[in-house]
Design an enzyme around this catalytic site. Structure first.
Site, mmCIF file in Angstrom:
data_model
loop_
_atom_site.group_PDB
_atom_site.id
_atom_site.type_symbol
_atom_site.label_atom_id
_atom_site.label_comp_id
_atom_site.label_asym_id
_atom_site.label_seq_id
_atom_site.Cartn_x
_atom_site.Cartn_y
_atom_site.Cartn_z
ATOM 1 N N GLU A 136 0.903 -1.197 0.006
ATOM 2 C CA GLU A 136 -0.084 -0.123 0.106
ATOM 3 C C GLU A 136 0.859 1.451 0.062
ATOM 4 O OE1 GLU A 136 -4.003 -0.374 1.908
ATOM 5 O OE2 GLU A 136 -3.419 1.508 3.121
ATOM 6 N N HIS B 51 6.141 -27.400 2.524
ATOM 7 C CA HIS B 51 5.385 -28.565 2.375
ATOM 8 C C HIS B 51 4.426 -27.663 1.339
ATOM 9 C CE1 HIS B 51 7.156 -31.414 5.008
ATOM 10 N NE2 HIS B 51 7.190 -30.039 5.762
ATOM 11 N N LYS C 202 -13.011 2.160 -3.125
ATOM 12 C CA LYS C 202 -14.156 2.550 -2.293
ATOM 13 C C LYS C 202 -15.145 3.155 -3.069
ATOM 14 C CE LYS C 202 -11.684 3.129 2.135
ATOM 15 N NZ LYS C 202 -10.968 4.018 2.974
HETATM 16 O O1 PA5 Z 1 -3.261 2.048 5.775
HETATM 17 C C1 PA5 Z 1 -4.178 2.694 5.346
HETATM 18 O O2 PA5 Z 1 -4.285 3.824 5.335
HETATM 19 C C2 PA5 Z 1 -5.487 1.883 5.206
HETATM 20 O O3 PA5 Z 1 -5.348 0.571 4.764
HETATM 21 C C3 PA5 Z 1 -6.570 2.098 6.180
HETATM 22 O O4 PA5 Z 1 -5.928 1.875 7.358
HETATM 23 C C4 PA5 Z 1 -7.829 1.347 6.034
HETATM 24 O O5 PA5 Z 1 -8.325 1.835 4.768
HETATM 25 C C5 PA5 Z 1 -8.984 1.636 7.137
HETATM 26 O O6 PA5 Z 1 -8.998 3.080 7.097
HETATM 27 P P1 PA5 Z 1 -9.773 3.655 8.444
HETATM 28 O O7 PA5 Z 1 -8.606 3.378 9.511
HETATM 29 O O8 PA5 Z 1 -10.028 5.066 8.316
HETATM 30 O O9 PA5 Z 1 -11.250 3.015 8.645
#
Ligand code: PA5
Length: 525
Positions: free
Chosen positions: A318, A347, A451
């Site tokens: 990410e 395995h 999203k």
């Molecule tokens: O690392 C990130 O920014 C994302 O993976 C968020 O943690 C994830 O989308 C969840 O977001 P939020 O904490 O706003 O619910």
């Protein structure tokens, strides 16, 4: 592998008790010396970031996860105070939960249900598994980390009749993440069905002014903890996101923070060969040609670190998986990360690693201490832990023999301090690597795109159901329904939606299968 090469490329740090072995990356001579030049920019940018520069330009934000374990380094006294006070508030809340000063309707809390996703779940899950002490933990921890109804039923089934003894921590930085909102609503519904008042057992960790915070204030939840905009989701394990669940479980969060702080101190040193995070990022750069040309396979030889690969998958992919560089030029960067644990994987996919397509490098994580206390012998003079090490060393050799490269990180044990060190090591390696390839590691535009697309599907589902209701009793194909729903160009999505409706009790939609399949019809009863 020669002992000479090992001596040159094994980098132990005695203060940390951690070593990084790069001897199985066949760098040509001089590679690290060459990398030392671009690394200077990494050190300079990291130093500016730690001083409070806007290191996440797209979101116009500071990036401050390093301050979480060294509050005095935060750029303002106000931020230092907030960090320190929040840590104290977490510890004090956990102590009151453990002592029963704050309790559920039936007495002391026994379960903790954490609701969150992505960065708001993966760190807590990693730490929960790495540091759990069955039978000794203060609370048994469960997670809702998806909007899968059956997944939530499974977890609720595990809690069983224990809802009255369950504390729920809902975590969302933005406070608007739909999966988490759904988990919260499903958990609240389960509480109400059991005659319980969710507000008395729910806690929020979220950003100021978020939707989640508004709900928590309106409903008078038990407690609220902050999540700051200068901490990214995937680097949030050492703020309330990770510390609160860990403290509630009974984990030594000071030790985790101390481990991270100790690793930070070492990885702040602006000299490549003395800095394990810099060495790691330089290695990634060399191994993947600075463009993700090889995948990273994460192989901890320790059951407790099973989730390390999933945690690193998010942290790395990410952060580094970006279409554009900081100048806005298309670069499509990233490093693919996957893995599980050894020796179990020997395995499974290690067969391909040794003999199949050579498009990866392995990151072994070796834990020196086998278990608390002594081990029995499974053969004369040999323990299970000897075998675990034997399999790890054997696999490294087997891979090297076939010109498959690896890095080995050796840590002393699987303690809170070590987990903190590993988190800090990879956080900084990711930051350095982002500078090497010129991208913003701290935003996630691709997540937003997914999203938005999901929102479109939900809106279409409502239109399809309206169209089915309007034509109640009529048998309609997906194509006909798409036209009725004003979405003639979205027949594929409509088909997927009606198939889902027909498969679920309560939707009222019945499918009549026809040949060819696209002539199948759907009727609202
Ligand atoms: O690392 C990130 O920014 C994302 O993976 C968020 O943690 C994830 O989308 C969840 O977001 P939020 O904490 O706003 O619910």
């Amino acid at each position: 592998m020669s002992w000479t090469r090992f001596k040159e490329y094994n980098f132990p740090n005695n203060a940390l008790g951690v070593s990084l072995d790069l001897s199985r990356m066949p760098f040509p001579d001089g590679t690290l010396e060459q990398m030392a030049v671009p690394m200077q920019k990494c050190f300079a940018e990291m130093s500016a970031l730690e001083k409070g520069a806007i290191a996440n330009p797209d979101e116009n934000r500071m990036v401050g996860h390093y301050w979480l374990r060294a509050a005095h380094l935060a750029p303002t006294a106000e931020l230092s105070k907030e960090i320190t006070e929040t840590l104290e508030a977490i510890k004090s809340f956990a102590a009151r939960i453990h002592s029963g000063a704050v309790k559920g309707p039936r007495g002391v809390f026994k379960h903790l249900l954490v609701v969150g996703i992505g960065g708001s779940a993966l760190g807590p899950q990693l730490v929960n598994q790495a540091l759990a002490r069955p039978g000794k933990d203060k609370l048994a921890v469960h997670f809702f980390d998806n909007t899968d109804p059956d997944g939530m039923d499974y977890v609720l089934g595990q809690i069983g009749s224990g809802l009255a003894d369950t504390l729920v921590v809902v975590i969302s930085k933005s406070g608007g993440t739909v999966e988490t909102r759904n988990g919260m609503l499903e958990a609240a519904a389960a509480f109400k069905a059991a005659g319980l008042d969710p507000a008395k057992q729910f806690v929020a960790v979220t950003g100021a002014g978020s939707k989640l915070e508004q709900v928590a204030i309106r409903e008078g939840w038990l407690a609220r903890f902050p999540m700051w905009d200068w901490v990214g989701g995937r680097t949030s394990e050492l703020c309330a996101v990770g510390l609160l669940p860990a403290a509630l479980q009974g984990i030594d969060i000071d030790a985790m923070l101390a481990g991270a702080a100790a690793m930070d101190a070492v990885t702040r040193v602006p000299n490549l060969k003395d800095n394990p995070a810099a060495l790691l990022s330089a290695t990634w750069y060399w191994a993947t040609d600075g463009r993700g040309s090889r995948d990273m396979v994460v192989l901890p030889y320790k059951d407790r670190l099973l989730l390390m690969s999933r945690y690193l998958q998010q942290l790395i992919m990410e952060s580094l998986g970006k279409e554009l560089d900081l100048q806005g030029r298309p670069v499509n960067q990233g490093i693919a990360v996957y893995g599980n644990k050894g020796s179990t994987d020997q395995h499974a996919y290690v067969q391909q690693l040794r003999e199949g397509v050579n498009n990866f490098f392995v990151t072994f994580i070796e834990v020196l201490r086998d278990r608390e206390g002594p081990s029995m012998e499974v053969e004369s003079g040999i323990t299970s832990g000897d075998y675990l090490q034997g399999f790890m060393l054997g696999t490294r050799d087997a891979l090297s023999e076939k010109n498959r490269h690896s890095v080995t990180i050796t840590v002393p044990d699987c303690s809170a301090r070590t987990v903190g060190m590993l988190i800090a090591l990879f956080e900084r390696a990711v930051g350095f690597y982002a500078t090497l390839v010129g991208i913003n590691a701290y935003h996630q535009p691709g997540v937003e795109a997914g999203k938005k697309a999901a929102t479109g599907v939900i809106a279409l589902k409502l239109k399809v159901v309206d169209a089915l209701k309007t034509a109640k009793g009529a048998a309609l194909t997906a194509e006909a329904l798409a036209a009725k729903a004003g979405a003639a160009d979205k027949a594929e999505l409509v088909y997927k939606i009606v198939e889902h409706l027909a498969a679920n009790a309560g939707s009222g939609v019945v499918k009549t299968a026809q040949e060819p399949w696209w002539n199948s019809t759907y009727t609202m009863r």
